[in-house]
Design a protein around this motif. Structure first.
Motif, mmCIF file in Angstrom:
data_model
loop_
_atom_site.group_PDB
_atom_site.id
_atom_site.type_symbol
_atom_site.label_atom_id
_atom_site.label_comp_id
_atom_site.label_asym_id
_atom_site.label_seq_id
_atom_site.Cartn_x
_atom_site.Cartn_y
_atom_site.Cartn_z
ATOM 1 N N ALA A 151 1.328 -1.192 0.140
ATOM 2 C CA ALA A 151 -0.391 -0.279 -0.326
ATOM 3 C C ALA A 151 0.258 0.902 -0.111
ATOM 4 O O ALA A 151 0.562 2.091 -0.632
ATOM 5 C CB ALA A 151 -0.803 -0.578 0.897
ATOM 6 N N ALA A 152 2.092 1.079 0.652
ATOM 7 C CA ALA A 152 3.173 2.368 0.480
ATOM 8 C C ALA A 152 3.751 2.297 -1.132
ATOM 9 O O ALA A 152 3.346 4.027 -1.050
ATOM 10 C CB ALA A 152 3.722 1.954 1.773
ATOM 11 N N GLN A 153 4.043 1.296 -1.018
ATOM 12 C CA GLN A 153 4.729 1.558 -2.578
ATOM 13 C C GLN A 153 3.445 1.832 -3.680
ATOM 14 O O GLN A 153 3.508 3.389 -4.278
ATOM 15 C CB GLN A 153 4.803 0.117 -2.669
ATOM 16 N N LEU A 154 2.465 1.591 -3.640
ATOM 17 C CA LEU A 154 1.032 2.040 -4.638
ATOM 18 C C LEU A 154 0.964 3.825 -3.938
ATOM 19 O O LEU A 154 0.661 4.120 -5.183
ATOM 20 C CB LEU A 154 0.117 1.576 -3.938
ATOM 21 N N VAL A 155 0.838 4.261 -3.137
ATOM 22 C CA VAL A 155 0.711 5.675 -2.176
ATOM 23 C C VAL A 155 1.906 6.336 -3.134
ATOM 24 O O VAL A 155 1.612 7.562 -3.755
ATOM 25 C CB VAL A 155 0.467 5.694 -1.076
ATOM 26 N N ASN A 156 2.909 5.901 -2.810
ATOM 27 C CA ASN A 156 3.793 6.717 -3.525
ATOM 28 C C ASN A 156 4.758 6.445 -5.273
ATOM 29 O O ASN A 156 4.643 7.365 -6.048
ATOM 30 C CB ASN A 156 5.898 5.360 -3.347
ATOM 31 N N MET A 157 3.940 5.688 -5.729
ATOM 32 C CA MET A 157 3.702 6.080 -7.052
ATOM 33 C C MET A 157 2.791 6.588 -7.261
ATOM 34 O O MET A 157 3.401 7.672 -8.552
ATOM 35 C CB MET A 157 2.538 4.438 -7.577
ATOM 36 N N PHE A 158 1.360 7.215 -6.802
ATOM 37 C CA PHE A 158 0.713 8.236 -6.475
ATOM 38 C C PHE A 158 0.897 9.236 -7.220
ATOM 39 O O PHE A 158 0.939 9.951 -7.394
ATOM 40 C CB PHE A 158 -0.694 8.147 -6.256
ATOM 41 N N SER A 159 2.037 9.307 -5.868
ATOM 42 C CA SER A 159 2.396 10.596 -5.309
ATOM 43 C C SER A 159 3.845 10.753 -6.065
ATOM 44 O O SER A 159 3.600 12.149 -7.023
ATOM 45 C CB SER A 159 2.974 10.848 -4.104
ATOM 46 N N THR A 164 5.831 14.863 -11.072
ATOM 47 C CA THR A 164 6.615 14.269 -12.154
ATOM 48 C C THR A 164 5.413 14.582 -13.404
ATOM 49 O O THR A 164 6.157 15.055 -14.385
ATOM 50 C CB THR A 164 7.451 13.123 -12.470
ATOM 51 N N GLU A 165 4.552 15.024 -13.021
ATOM 52 C CA GLU A 165 3.181 14.398 -14.122
ATOM 53 C C GLU A 165 2.155 15.809 -13.896
ATOM 54 O O GLU A 165 1.420 15.727 -14.315
ATOM 55 C CB GLU A 165 3.207 13.389 -14.792
ATOM 56 N N GLU A 166 2.618 16.557 -13.244
ATOM 57 C CA GLU A 166 1.215 17.705 -13.027
ATOM 58 C C GLU A 166 0.848 18.648 -13.956
ATOM 59 O O GLU A 166 1.406 18.360 -14.438
ATOM 60 C CB GLU A 166 2.102 18.165 -11.586
ATOM 61 N N LEU A 167 -0.399 18.417 -13.490
ATOM 62 C CA LEU A 167 -1.224 19.216 -14.321
ATOM 63 C C LEU A 167 -2.318 20.456 -13.952
ATOM 64 O O LEU A 167 -2.366 20.182 -12.756
ATOM 65 C CB LEU A 167 -1.939 18.247 -15.556
ATOM 66 N N THR A 168 -2.392 21.646 -14.199
ATOM 67 C CA THR A 168 -3.609 22.606 -13.906
ATOM 68 C C THR A 168 -4.446 23.257 -14.773
ATOM 69 O O THR A 168 -3.996 22.539 -15.973
ATOM 70 C CB THR A 168 -2.739 23.668 -13.387
ATOM 71 N N VAL A 169 -5.506 22.649 -14.371
ATOM 72 C CA VAL A 169 -6.863 22.321 -14.802
ATOM 73 C C VAL A 169 -7.332 22.971 -13.607
ATOM 74 O O VAL A 169 -7.902 22.554 -12.734
ATOM 75 C CB VAL A 169 -7.235 20.574 -15.221
ATOM 76 N N ASN A 170 -8.063 24.291 -14.403
ATOM 77 C CA ASN A 170 -9.479 24.815 -13.815
ATOM 78 C C ASN A 170 -8.466 24.962 -12.503
ATOM 79 O O ASN A 170 -9.142 25.449 -11.661
ATOM 80 C CB ASN A 170 -10.079 24.870 -13.807
ATOM 81 N N GLY A 171 -7.064 26.091 -12.545
ATOM 82 C CA GLY A 171 -6.417 26.097 -11.321
ATOM 83 C C GLY A 171 -6.871 25.199 -10.600
ATOM 84 O O GLY A 171 -5.640 25.443 -9.101
ATOM 85 N N ILE A 172 -6.631 23.522 -10.303
ATOM 86 C CA ILE A 172 -6.424 22.928 -10.177
ATOM 87 C C ILE A 172 -5.402 22.199 -10.035
ATOM 88 O O ILE A 172 -5.174 21.366 -11.372
ATOM 89 C CB ILE A 172 -7.778 21.689 -9.436
ATOM 90 N N LYS A 173 -4.573 21.968 -9.311
ATOM 91 C CA LYS A 173 -3.114 20.528 -9.823
ATOM 92 C C LYS A 173 -3.801 19.731 -9.479
ATOM 93 O O LYS A 173 -3.768 19.333 -8.285
ATOM 94 C CB LYS A 173 -1.755 20.770 -9.294
ATOM 95 N N GLY A 174 -3.265 18.434 -10.651
ATOM 96 C CA GLY A 174 -3.204 17.266 -9.763
ATOM 97 C C GLY A 174 -2.439 15.878 -11.612
ATOM 98 O O GLY A 174 -2.133 16.698 -12.225
ATOM 99 N N THR A 175 -3.370 15.498 -11.436
ATOM 100 C CA THR A 175 -3.009 14.865 -13.121
ATOM 101 C C THR A 175 -3.190 13.889 -13.161
ATOM 102 O O THR A 175 -4.673 13.614 -12.484
ATOM 103 C CB THR A 175 -1.078 13.755 -12.612
ATOM 104 N N ILE A 176 -3.738 13.119 -14.492
ATOM 105 C CA ILE A 176 -4.640 12.276 -14.454
ATOM 106 C C ILE A 176 -3.662 10.821 -14.792
ATOM 107 O O ILE A 176 -3.067 10.113 -15.522
ATOM 108 C CB ILE A 176 -4.777 11.958 -16.513
ATOM 109 N N VAL A 177 -5.029 9.671 -14.120
ATOM 110 C CA VAL A 177 -3.725 8.503 -13.811
ATOM 111 C C VAL A 177 -5.045 7.198 -14.596
ATOM 112 O O VAL A 177 -6.095 7.695 -14.172
ATOM 113 C CB VAL A 177 -4.105 8.345 -12.954
ATOM 114 N N PRO A 178 -4.220 6.953 -15.262
ATOM 115 C CA PRO A 178 -4.863 5.106 -15.648
ATOM 116 C C PRO A 178 -5.307 4.630 -14.567
ATOM 117 O O PRO A 178 -4.270 4.023 -14.243
ATOM 118 C CB PRO A 178 -4.326 4.670 -17.598
ATOM 119 N N MET A 179 -6.448 3.663 -14.696
ATOM 120 C CA MET A 179 -6.923 3.270 -13.509
ATOM 121 C C MET A 179 -6.954 1.516 -13.217
ATOM 122 O O MET A 179 -7.020 0.784 -12.510
ATOM 123 C CB MET A 179 -8.257 3.730 -12.689
#
Length: 502
Positions: A151-159, A164-179
């Motif tokens: 679970a810790a490794q999974l959290v690290n992957m998302f972090s 590294t792949e940060e996007l700003t959409v409508n003023g919000i910083k995040g990233t798009i992840v294939p789930m």
């Protein structure tokens, strides 16, 4: 000459007639045509509904909760409601597993492994595997530590993706992840660590290729077989169209991958110093107490069963759970409120938190329900003539449960198509699991991985929701809940817009 032709035609007509006759008191179902049986009727319904589980659900509405079919050479009975499924899963006469090319080709033309073997062979092998998996942590504190580490490794992957792949959409910083495939390697690692002391990287090229091939295979066949299973001669006259060529090609890749892992273990293991289940099994092969059911091919077949099925139910349940969570933001909000109240933001979740987190645990149950409510059980086989709900089941008939009839039953669940974890929580706030909740089966063939599966889903969900928010990506349509049909339905590809929680 003409007499011979007429005699021959009469014989053919008689054989065709006999081929359409059903055994006396066999469960009701579509008419049987010569050679193909009821295959065309089932295929027509499947093409119309898009899914095999929906096709047999339609048949249950017409013929009742026990449906009698014949697909090619195989007699098949589908049990649909709670009473029929429970009787099927608890009846000793139905404790067999199916036989035939589809179920034997996967293990070199002989019946090996744990998933598709039966009687004394299965009992001996399952007992050995379960006993020694427990020694290496299955169901114990060691297992908790393995799940928590993944679970810790999974959290690290998302972090890392957010950084590294940060996007700003409508003023919000995040990233798009294939789930769809976000969880599979981490789920596999929790089991494979106990089995072979191996932890795979999500970036492992060969593993990614194998998992992609298995996804393709699982989408092209189903739990009751393939064309070359019901019509074995098609292996020779139409290997590609019958699915045999693809089936063999993918299994050969899996065999090669796992054989290399086994050979590495054989080179490094030491007697009386076992690191994992594979070592213990190798010790047994060198022991004077070795029984006939133990062999290197059986060990390899066990590894294949674990590799192919070990993460299947868990990763797809997580996939469907997060898909529905995107569509129901209130579910995510309630789960995060419970996580903040019980755990906070500073320490990471552990399995010890489960008794105090009924809502997240209910999310686990609901995620498994909406996934398994689209699936069938692993097929059973009648070891002798018997009955189910009063209907005659001849020896060697395949019997299978359609879990849709019990996990998506409107009479019991009320609104089964709605993703609502609260259905498992009583008025006093405690968790309640009704008898009709049977996603892991029942009786002797109950899923041996249930404990690990529920632990994985709970901890992966709690760990991710503690750190991140998941939403439908801006400018994308909400994901479709239909999924992709196959051995077990997949949620299909979908994305999440992931942000750090503030």
């Amino acid at each position: 000459m003409w007499l011979a032709v007429i005699f021959f035609m009469c014989i053919l007509a008689l054989l065709a007639y006999l081929d359409t006759r059903k055994p006396k008191n066999y469960p009701p179902g579509p008419e049987w045509l010569p050679i193909v049986g009821s295959m065309l009727a089932v295929r027509k319904l499947r093409n119309r509904t898009g899914y095999l589980y929906k096709a047999t659900a339609e048949l249950a509405r017409v013929y009742g909760p026990v449906i009698g079919l014949r697909i090619g050479k195989d007699r098949q009975v589908v049990c649909y409601d709670y009473a029929a499924i429970k009787e099927m899963l608890t009846k000793e006469e139905l404790d067999g597993r199916p036989q035939g090319p589809f179920y034997e080709t996967r293990t070199w033309g002989i019946r090996r492994g744990l998933l598709l073997t039966d009687e004394e062979f299965w009992q001996e092998q399952r007992r050995f595997v379960m006993r020694h998996l427990r020694e290496f942590g299955f169901g114990k504190k060691t297992m908790s530590e393995l799940v928590e580490a993944e679970a810790a490794q999974l959290v690290n992957m998302f972090s890392n993706k957010l950084i590294t792949e940060e996007l700003t959409v409508n003023g919000i910083k995040g990233t798009i992840v294939p789930m769809r495939d976000a969880f599979s390697v981490y789920v596999l690692n929790t089991l494979w660590s106990m089995l072979a002391s191996i932890r795979y990287s999500p970036d492992d090229g060969e593993l990614k290729t194998l998992q992609s091939l298995l996804t393709e295979l699982f989408a092209s066949i189903d739990m009751v077989g393939a064309l070359f299973s019901q019509f074995p001669f098609l292996r020779y006259v139409a290997p590609e169209k019958s699915g045999y060529k693809q089936f063999m090609s993918i299994h050969q890749r899996v065999w090669k991958f796992l054989k290399e892992e086994l050979d590495n273990h054989k080179d490094t293991f030491k007697l009386n110093s076992p690191r994992d289940l594979m070592d213990v099994y190798l010790e047994m092969l060198h022991s004077q107490e070795k029984k006939p059911s133990f062999s290197e091919s059986q060990l390899l077949a066990i590894c294949m069963d674990m590799f192919m099925a070990g993460s299947e139910t868990t990763s797809k349940s997580l996939g469907f759970g997060f898909l529905y969570m995107l569509l129901h933001p209130e579910v995510q909000r309630k789960a995060q409120e419970e996580i903040d109240r019980v755990i906070g933001r500073e320490r990471t979740p552990t399995l010890n938190d489960r008794p105090n987190m009924p809502y997240v645990e209910a999310f686990v149950l609901e995620s498994v329900r909406v996934f398994m409510g689209r699936t069938f059980s692993i097929p059973h086989r009648a070891l002798k003539d018997c009955t189910v709900q009063g209907y005659y089941i001849p020896k060697d008939t395949m019997v299978i449960a359609n879990f849709n009839g019990v996990l998506m039953d409107k009479k019991f669940w009320g609104d089964p198509d709605v993703f609502r974890p609260d259905r498992f929580i009583d008025a006093d706030g405690t968790l309640h699991v009704p008898d009709q909740y049977l996603p892991f089966g029942f009786g002797k063939h109950r899923c041996m991985g249930q404990t690990l599966a529920r632990s994985n889903i709970f901890l992966f969900t709690a760990s991710l929701l503690q750190k991140f928010n998941f939403n439908v990506p801006p400018n994308e349509l909400p994901p479709c809940t239909n999924g992709v049909d196959g051995v077990t339905p997949s949620p299909g590809e979908f994305n999440a817009f992931v942000t750090f929680r503030l």
